[in-house]
Design an enzyme around this catalytic site. Structure first.
Site, mmCIF file in Angstrom:
data_model
loop_
_atom_site.group_PDB
_atom_site.id
_atom_site.type_symbol
_atom_site.label_atom_id
_atom_site.label_comp_id
_atom_site.label_asym_id
_atom_site.label_seq_id
_atom_site.Cartn_x
_atom_site.Cartn_y
_atom_site.Cartn_z
ATOM 1 N N LYS A 1 -7.321 1.418 -2.935
ATOM 2 C CA LYS A 1 -6.851 0.713 -1.734
ATOM 3 C C LYS A 1 -6.881 1.637 -0.509
ATOM 4 C CE LYS A 1 -4.777 -1.713 1.242
ATOM 5 N NZ LYS A 1 -5.072 -3.005 1.770
ATOM 6 N N TYR B 1 -4.508 -6.043 18.156
ATOM 7 C CA TYR B 1 -5.286 -4.896 17.673
ATOM 8 C C TYR B 1 -6.742 -5.229 17.420
ATOM 9 C CZ TYR B 1 -5.321 -6.258 12.692
ATOM 10 O OH TYR B 1 -5.543 -6.890 11.502
ATOM 11 N N LYS B 2 -7.037 -6.530 17.325
ATOM 12 C CA LYS B 2 -8.447 -6.957 17.249
ATOM 13 C C LYS B 2 -8.547 -8.398 17.738
ATOM 14 C CE LYS B 2 -8.597 -8.341 12.365
ATOM 15 N NZ LYS B 2 -9.279 -8.109 11.092
ATOM 16 N N THR C 1 0.856 -1.191 0.000
ATOM 17 C CA THR C 1 0.000 0.000 0.000
ATOM 18 C C THR C 1 0.895 1.246 0.000
ATOM 19 O OG1 THR C 1 -1.526 -1.279 1.330
ATOM 20 C CG2 THR C 1 -1.910 1.092 1.230
ATOM 21 N N CYS D 1 -2.867 -1.283 8.943
ATOM 22 C CA CYS D 1 -3.522 -0.682 7.771
ATOM 23 C C CYS D 1 -4.298 0.585 8.133
ATOM 24 C CB CYS D 1 -4.474 -1.691 7.151
ATOM 25 S SG CYS D 1 -3.696 -3.278 6.889
ATOM 26 N N ARG E 1 -13.262 2.836 6.292
ATOM 27 C CA ARG E 1 -13.467 2.116 7.545
ATOM 28 C C ARG E 1 -13.012 2.968 8.740
ATOM 29 N NH1 ARG E 1 -15.267 -2.894 8.433
ATOM 30 N NH2 ARG E 1 -14.271 -4.194 9.998
ATOM 31 N N ARG F 1 -30.152 1.957 4.336
ATOM 32 C CA ARG F 1 -28.938 2.568 3.783
ATOM 33 C C ARG F 1 -27.976 3.064 4.863
ATOM 34 N NH1 ARG F 1 -33.015 3.410 0.674
ATOM 35 N NH2 ARG F 1 -33.725 5.275 1.754
ATOM 36 N N GLY G 1 -6.357 -0.206 15.479
ATOM 37 C CA GLY G 1 -4.975 -0.674 15.368
ATOM 38 C C GLY G 1 -4.734 -1.441 14.083
ATOM 39 N N ARG H 1 0.406 -5.131 16.288
ATOM 40 C CA ARG H 1 0.862 -3.864 15.705
ATOM 41 C C ARG H 1 -0.161 -2.741 15.944
ATOM 42 N NH1 ARG H 1 2.568 -5.832 9.836
ATOM 43 N NH2 ARG H 1 0.840 -7.235 10.245
HETATM 44 N N1 SAJ Z 1 -12.509 -1.569 14.302
HETATM 45 C C1 SAJ Z 1 -13.384 -0.923 15.164
HETATM 46 N N2 SAJ Z 1 -14.698 -0.866 14.810
HETATM 47 C C2 SAJ Z 1 -15.176 -1.431 13.664
HETATM 48 C C3 SAJ Z 1 -14.285 -2.081 12.798
HETATM 49 C C4 SAJ Z 1 -12.944 -2.129 13.147
HETATM 50 O O1 SAJ Z 1 -12.994 -0.398 16.199
HETATM 51 O O2 SAJ Z 1 -16.388 -1.340 13.431
HETATM 52 C C5 SAJ Z 1 -11.073 -1.623 14.638
HETATM 53 C C6 SAJ Z 1 -10.561 -3.034 14.896
HETATM 54 O O3 SAJ Z 1 -10.809 -3.446 16.194
HETATM 55 C C7 SAJ Z 1 -9.085 -2.865 14.596
HETATM 56 C C8 SAJ Z 1 -9.072 -1.857 13.466
HETATM 57 O O4 SAJ Z 1 -10.340 -1.205 13.504
HETATM 58 O O5 SAJ Z 1 -8.386 -2.327 15.697
HETATM 59 C C9 SAJ Z 1 -8.839 -2.473 12.095
HETATM 60 O O6 SAJ Z 1 -9.485 -3.731 11.980
HETATM 61 P P1 SAJ Z 1 -10.291 -4.199 10.685
HETATM 62 O O7 SAJ Z 1 -10.840 -5.546 10.950
HETATM 63 O O8 SAJ Z 1 -11.216 -3.150 10.273
HETATM 64 O O9 SAJ Z 1 -9.189 -4.228 9.541
HETATM 65 P P2 SAJ Z 1 -7.720 -4.871 9.374
HETATM 66 O O10 SAJ Z 1 -6.719 -3.801 9.678
HETATM 67 O O11 SAJ Z 1 -7.569 -6.168 10.063
HETATM 68 O O12 SAJ Z 1 -7.719 -5.131 7.795
HETATM 69 C C10 SAJ Z 1 -8.058 -4.065 6.908
HETATM 70 C C11 SAJ Z 1 -9.134 -4.578 5.943
HETATM 71 N N3 SAJ Z 1 -9.737 -3.448 5.226
HETATM 72 C C12 SAJ Z 1 -11.068 -3.269 5.160
HETATM 73 O O13 SAJ Z 1 -11.852 -3.999 5.696
HETATM 74 C C13 SAJ Z 1 -11.520 -2.098 4.364
HETATM 75 C C14 SAJ Z 1 -8.508 -5.576 4.977
HETATM 76 O O14 SAJ Z 1 -9.446 -5.942 3.981
HETATM 77 C C15 SAJ Z 1 -7.269 -4.952 4.316
HETATM 78 O O15 SAJ Z 1 -6.660 -5.875 3.430
HETATM 79 C C16 SAJ Z 1 -6.290 -4.623 5.392
HETATM 80 O O16 SAJ Z 1 -6.899 -3.648 6.234
HETATM 81 C C17 SAJ Z 1 -5.029 -4.099 4.768
HETATM 82 O O17 SAJ Z 1 -4.039 -4.862 4.681
HETATM 83 O O18 SAJ Z 1 -5.028 -2.967 4.268
#
Ligand code: SAJ
Length: 444
Positions: free
Chosen positions: A229, A339-340, A144, A283, A236, A269, A280, A347
């Site tokens: 990307k 982070y989740k 990215t 990404c 999000r 919607r 966290g 990270r």
């Molecule tokens: N989170 C929240 N509330 C939500 C959704 C997420 O607090 O409603 C937090 C999570 O707990 C976490 C962070 O956001 O700390 C990111 O988690 P995530 O599950 O949203 O995403 P990642 O970082 O694991 O992966 C994302 C994904 N992108 C999208 O869903 C748009 C993945 O598809 C990408 O490939 C990845 O980033 C990346 O490599 O860019």
């Protein structure tokens, strides 16, 4: 700007692209630079689809562990796939690139302390292949990166090969979109966006990825693919910031943000995201800054969302401060440092920042994570972490936390309190076990 969006299922297919696709010769040997969360699964999946793959990593430890069949990345199914790829002889790992038909750069693009993209790994990887590039090769940047990187940063480096870019050397950006925890499934099933520096490059890259991608492959130009990307993760991040702001407002209103979200999402919607202790991973906390870096004046909503999400651990800290007010030398138990939930990735985890804030104010902190063995602070066993504690705080939504033995753990605590920042606990059960239980986003 070139605009040649192409969708396999579109009835009016672009004829030029079809011809180009047919002409494209199948790359037999692939060199993947960077064997991390994306590079390793990608290298392995190509190898299991019959390609000769050379995986390259500059980290000697990664290479030597992989040679023993031990991936350093914990991802469901990955070990089995790496083993199969290596046993077949189709995947070899080394610390230097060699000659290949296609090169895939999948190295990290972290941010610097002042929130700028650090492209040094991309630079080093690109420079390392310049001496081995040959006529007809394809170079793909998967990492990215800020919009314009392929055109303005990568191409000038690759031009050092003396090959005519776009004619003798094809170049494309093909960002990954997989979710950690589901990488192998999503690598195959997700749709992909491929941005070529010209239509020939896009078509060549499509042919390559078409070997294993079952989702649709959409073709466009490189800068559009970079922006696609970045905007996916920014979308999000901005939505999580909105949810976090909503959660703070509901706490003030003495109502429940989770109920507001559930009911609002009954609108056809509306899709409000979930509040939490912060955002966290490698990404979401990073990618939006690549846009802000490019457009510091214009990208205001994106910057503010980042700031809101970065401030969430402080919000959690304040809730803990309130819960432990008046207690002598309070001890806090942090549950989950990733982070989740249900991943081992720490990270940019919000728990890291919370622990830092707690320690700064002289709280005793214990941390427990069933998915992590080493972290920058010492991790305790479950019971040790709860011993003499005044407040347990769920920071990662690991399934294990839903099934804790509350009677046993409650007896170990000094003050029976819990704060759930992820809405995964059955708080009624905790209350029945004598805990004072609070949910982030729910007023008193
Ligand atoms: N989170 C929240 N509330 C939500 C959704 C997420 O607090 O409603 C937090 C999570 O707990 C976490 C962070 O956001 O700390 C990111 O988690 P995530 O599950 O949203 O995403 P990642 O970082 O694991 O992966 C994302 C994904 N992108 C999208 O869903 C748009 C993945 O598809 C990408 O490939 C990845 O980033 C990346 O490599 O860019």
């Amino acid at each position: 700007m070139i605009n040649y969006i192409h969708n396999e299922n579109t009835k009016s297919k672009d004829l030029t692209l079809q011809i180009l696709t047919l002409k494209a010769t199948k790359a037999k040997k692939i060199c993947v630079l960077g064997l991390g969360y994306i590079g390793l699964p990608t290298a392995s999946i190509f190898a299991t689809h019959g390609f000769n793959v050379v995986g390259v990593d500059i980290n000697g430890n990664v290479v030597s562990k992989l040679k023993k069949g031990e991936p350093h990345v914990d991802e469901p199914g990955l070990k089995t796939m790496v083993e199969a790829a290596m046993k077949s002889g189709n995947l070899i790992v080394q610390d230097q690139p060699g000659k290949a038909d296609a090169y895939i750069i999948a190295v990290p693009t972290p941010i610097t302390i002042d929130k700028k993209a650090n492209l040094s790994f991309v630079k080093a990887a690109a420079e390392s292949i310049v001496p081995v590039l040959g006529k007809g090769n394809l170079v793909i940047l998967e990492s990215t990166c800020p919009p314009g990187t392929t055109e303005n940063f990568l191409i000038p480096i690759l031009a050092g090969s003396g090959l005519a870019i776009g004619e003798d050397l094809y170049v494309a950006h093909c960002p990954e979109r997989v979710l950690p925890g589901k990488i192998l499934k999503e690598l195959v099933e997700n749709d992909r966006v491929i941005g070529g520096i010209n239509p020939e490059s896009a078509a060549k890259a499509k042919e390559l990825y078409g070997a294993f991608v079952e989702g649709e492959i959409f073709l466009t130009d490189a800068t559009t693919a970079e922006m696609v990307k970045l905007m996916e993760n920014t979308y999000r991040d901005v939505n999580v910031a909105l949810a976090n702001e909503l959660s703070t407002l509901c706490e003030r209103l003495n109502i429940d943000a989770w109920e507001v979200i559930e009911l609002a999402n009954r609108h056809p919607r509306v899709k409000l995201h979930k509040p939490g202790p912060g955002v966290g991973g490698h990404c979401l906390p990073v990618d939006p800054w690549f846009i802000v870096e490019k457009f510091p004046e214009e990208a205001q909503l994106i910057r503010l969302s980042r700031e809101i999400n970065d401030a969430q651990p402080k919000h959690v800290f304040k809730a803990i401060e309130e819960a432990t007010r008046g207690l002598k030398e309070p001890k806090v138990t942090v549950l989950g440092v990733t982070y989740k939930g249900n991943v081992d990735d720490t990270r940019e985890s919000p728990a890291r920042e919370l622990i830092h804030l707690l320690r700064e104010r002289d709280y005793a902190v214990a941390a427990y994570d069933p998915h992590v063995s080493t972290f920058e602070v010492k991790l305790d066993g479950l019971e040790e972490a709860f011993r003499s504690s005044d407040c347990a705080v769920v920071m990662a939504d690991h399934d294990e936390f839903k099934y804790l033995d509350l009677d046993k753990l409650g007896k170990l605590m000094r003050t029976k309190q819990v704060l759930d920042t992820r809405n995964i606990l059955d708080l009624k059960r905790w209350q029945e076990a004598g805990f004072r239980a609070k949910l982030l986003g729910r007023g008193k």
